[in-house]
Design a protein around this motif. Structure first.
Motif, PDB file in Angstrom:
ATOM      1  N   ASN A 201      39.591  47.089  37.815  1.00 11.45           N
ATOM      2  CA  ASN A 201      39.388  45.645  37.834  1.00 11.45           C
ATOM      3  C   ASN A 201      40.066  44.999  39.042  1.00 11.45           C
ATOM      4  N   GLU A 210      29.374  48.425  43.913  1.00  7.21           N
ATOM      5  CA  GLU A 210      29.496  49.438  42.852  1.00  7.21           C
ATOM      6  C   GLU A 210      29.796  48.789  41.500  1.00  7.21           C
ATOM      7  N   ARG A 211      29.589  47.483  41.421  1.00 10.00           N
ATOM      8  CA  ARG A 211      30.011  46.739  40.244  1.00 10.00           C
ATOM      9  C   ARG A 211      29.380  47.264  38.947  1.00 10.00           C
ATOM     10  N   THR A 212      28.089  47.509  38.972  1.00  4.41           N
ATOM     11  CA  THR A 212      27.414  47.945  37.748  1.00  4.41           C
ATOM     12  C   THR A 212      27.961  49.282  37.264  1.00  4.41           C
ATOM     13  N   ARG A 213      28.113  50.219  38.204  1.00  7.35           N
ATOM     14  CA  ARG A 213      28.620  51.529  37.817  1.00  7.35           C
ATOM     15  C   ARG A 213      30.056  51.445  37.295  1.00  7.35           C
ATOM     16  N   GLU A 214      30.891  50.651  37.958  1.00  3.08           N
ATOM     17  CA  GLU A 214      32.286  50.562  37.549  1.00  3.08           C
ATOM     18  C   GLU A 214      32.439  49.884  36.186  1.00  3.08           C
ATOM     19  N   LEU A 215      31.638  48.844  35.939  1.00  2.00           N
ATOM     20  CA  LEU A 215      31.715  48.182  34.639  1.00  2.00           C
ATOM     21  C   LEU A 215      31.275  49.126  33.517  1.00  2.00           C
ATOM     22  N   ALA A 216      30.243  49.930  33.791  1.00  3.96           N
ATOM     23  CA  ALA A 216      29.805  50.888  32.781  1.00  3.96           C
ATOM     24  C   ALA A 216      30.903  51.905  32.488  1.00  3.96           C
ATOM     25  N   THR A 219      33.645  50.242  30.453  1.00  7.25           N
ATOM     26  CA  THR A 219      33.253  50.103  29.052  1.00  7.25           C
ATOM     27  C   THR A 219      33.416  51.419  28.310  1.00  7.25           C
TER      28      THR A 219
END
Length: 633
Positions: A201, A210-216, A219
């Motif tokens: 974060n 890379e936001r989508t991959r990192e958020l996944a 989670t």
């Protein structure tokens, strides 16, 4: 394990030791407190809480030294990371860094197998034993080291040294120490996951692509941490329910004994034992509720619920408690225009009973509790006002924290300090809110806000799994809030029952590997209430299967965790055999999580008894499957 140290001072004179049962109950309570402190622990406090938990546990088992070691198998070393020493014991942490693991090859091998290493008497080891040669010069008389195992293998161990005297450790106490070690593993795993999440974060803005991959990934790590918490709570529940099954089961039987009933002092003593067991069981159940709500695994049945009648039910449940202290209960006036709440009826009643019983317990004698209802087209509100001493601003800030009892810990009010935490979690899970306001000397006010039935939850409402059909899982029926010792089960011996026709015999097979549970079942089945029961037992899955095929019993009682193969596998094999497919099977298990019960029922079990179970429930199940009398009827 420590290098040689100066002679230690003699231990102070010991006070009379508590009984083994009392020690185990105290150890159980300590582990529950530790588990409660680790729930929702911020990463910054993890190290401090681990140090504190190690100190509390080492002091409780009367060790002279408690420590944590980490293995670095790539470097072939082990290092002391945490240490606690009793007064007069020299710390050794600085000297115990980067020790070669080949000093103790058997030690490492045992830990990698998952086995605790216990040396009850160092002096009894062979003179040439490498372990004795290292431990004896340090003055260590008894030592125990338990491995820290996670999915990656053995990462270290937690140990306790006894220098002043030899120390015997029984099977149950060793099991609780292993549970403590597993607790540390789960805390460390969760801490690592949360530390990684914080690091991700912090650099999120610099890695927008890379936001989508990192958020996944974040989670998934959070879900892993929640699963670890759920696994810990399920393990704690199972391990505590097993001894509680014996404590509460035998206390029920003793309460039916004529000699005990004839002695007022024996009855009072037994009530204290039973009350302590019920208190621990309530704490276990409430901690499971908290864990289920926080991990999003709380199953709720949504429906339009009329608030007025449900408040009346809750008031009736707490009325005996209020009457004992001359506290007046004032319900709300009828309001035909008040909309229904969109909620789970069982969980909403649980919240109302909790708020009302708290308003009575923390009130003054001859006080007052008032319930008010309000709402509009979108919301419904329930307010509970008491005339008690009120709360300070500091107490109000932490009133919904686990184990927080607003300064009542040293008083006479009974409670676990988890009720308000659960009430708020349930309110959030139903899409609502629970707020508190108070002033010292002017009482406290709790306001529950829920959506009206005209504004249903969204399908993905946070905090719970909404289900449109089927009742919400409930481990026990609603009980009247108790004050003081729990009421013991009792029979009425003053009047002999009318003669009843003899009941046909019923053959019962009980498959259970715990000998204490078998002893309890044999004692219960020998009661007059279970006349005609022919009980047979088996201690593992294969033996139970063979016994069922040979005896063809009227009822099979199955533990779920059995040697050989478990209760679910045994049920499936019985169902696959046409000769045994029709035999009713009832699960008798310490697995109390809702998904455990649901899985068992879906597999084909006729019923599910959660340990510790009540004698009346067991007797009713046996009678339900008792063959009809000869000739029908």
């Amino acid at each position: 394990m420590s290098p040689p140290s100066p002679p230690n001072p003699p231990a102070p004179a010991a006070s009379p030791a508590p009984s083994e049962t009392q020690r185990l109950h105290a150890f159980v309570a300590l582990l529950l407190r530790l588990a409660g402190r680790f729930i929702n622990l911020p990463p910054a406090r993890t190290e401090a809480e681990v140090e504190r938990a190690l100190a509390d546990t080492a002091a409780f088992v009367e060790a002279d030294r408690g420590y944590l070691f980490a293995y670095d198998l790539a470097a072939g070393t082990t290092s002391n990371t945490h240490e606690w020493c009793a007064p007069g014991i020299t710390p050794q942490r600085e000297a115990l860094q980067d020790l070669p693991v080949d000093l103790f090859p058997d030690w490492l091998a045992a830990h990698q197998r998952g086995d605790p290493l216990f040396v009850p008497d160092v002096a009894a080891l062979d003179a040439g034993d490498p372990m004795r040669q290292v431990l004896e010069p340090q003055g260590i008389r008894t030592t125990v080291a338990l491995p820290l195992l996670d999915e990656q293998g053995c990462t270290g161990f937690v140990g306790f040294d006894f220098v002043r005297e030899l120390r015997a450790i029984g099977t149950q106490e060793m099991g609780l120490l292993q549970l403590f070690a597993q607790m540390l593993v789960n805390v460390n795993a969760r801490g690592r996951a949360e530390a990684v999440l914080h690091a991700l974060n912090a650099s999120l803005e610099a890695r927008v692509a890379e936001r989508t991959r990192e958020l996944a990934a974040a989670t998934e790590r959070a879900e892993t941490a929640n699963r670890a918490k759920s696994a810990l709570m399920a393990r704690v529940s199972h391990e505590l329910r097993t001894p509680l099954n014996a404590v509460l089961g035998f206390s029920q039987l003793l309460a039916m004994d004529d000699a005990v009933r004839a002695s007022a002092s024996a009855r009072r003593q037994l009530e204290q034992v039973h009350a302590a067991g019920e208190h621990l069981l309530q704490m276990v159940d409430e901690m499971l509720d908290i864990a289920s709500a926080e991990t999003g695994r709380l199953h709720l049945r949504r429906e339009a619920v009329e608030i007025g009648p449900l408040v009346a039910e809750a008031l009736a449940l707490v009325e005996p408690l209020a009457r004992r202290r001359a506290i007046a209960l004032h319900g709300p006036a009828a309001d035909p225009a008040l909309p229904a709440a969109w909620a789970d009826r069982t969980r909403l009643r649980q919240i109302l009973v909790n708020l009302l019983s708290n308003a009575v317990k923390y009130n003054r004698d001859s006080g007052r509790v008032e319930v008010q209802l309000g709402g509009d087209g979108d919301q419904v509100q329930v307010a509970v006002q008491d005339s008690g001493p009120g709360l300070t601003p500091q107490q109000l800030q932490s009133i919904f924290d686990p184990f927080e009892r607003a300064g009542a810990e040293q008083g006479t009010v009974q409670g676990t300090g988890l009720g308000l935490t659960i009430a708020r979690q349930l309110a959030l899970a139903m899409g609502g809110a629970l707020a508190a306001s108070s002033e010292p000397g002017r009482g406290s006010r709790f306001v529950l806000t829920l959506a009206a039935s005209t504004r249903p939850w969204a399908p993905d409402a946070p905090g719970g799994v909404a289900s449109g059909a089927g009742p919400a899982p409930d481990r026990s029926p609603p009980r009247e809030p108790a004050e003081g010792p729990a009421r013991m089960p009792a029979r009425n011996p003053a009047r002999a029952p009318a003669p009843a026709p003899p009941r046909p015999p019923v053959r019962v097979l009980y498959v259970e590997d715990n000998p204490v549970n078998v002893l309890l079942m044999e004692a219960m089945m020998s009661r007059p209430e279970c006349t005609g029961v022919l009980l047979h037992t088996a201690s593992d899955g294969p033996t139970g299967l063979a016994a069922a095929r040979s005896l063809m019993p009227d009822l099979v009682l199955l533990d779920m965790a059995l040697p050989g193969f478990g209760g679910l596998q045994l049920l499936q094999r019985l169902r696959d055999d046409p000769a045994t497919a029709g035999i009713p099977c009832v699960a008798v298990s310490a697995n109390a999580m809702p998904h455990d019960v649901q899985q068992a029922r879906q597999a084909g079990f006729s019923d599910y008894l959660t340990k510790p179970f009540r004698f009346e429930a067991l007797a009713a199940i046996v009678d339900r499957f008792r063959p009809p009398p000869a000739g029908g009827g």
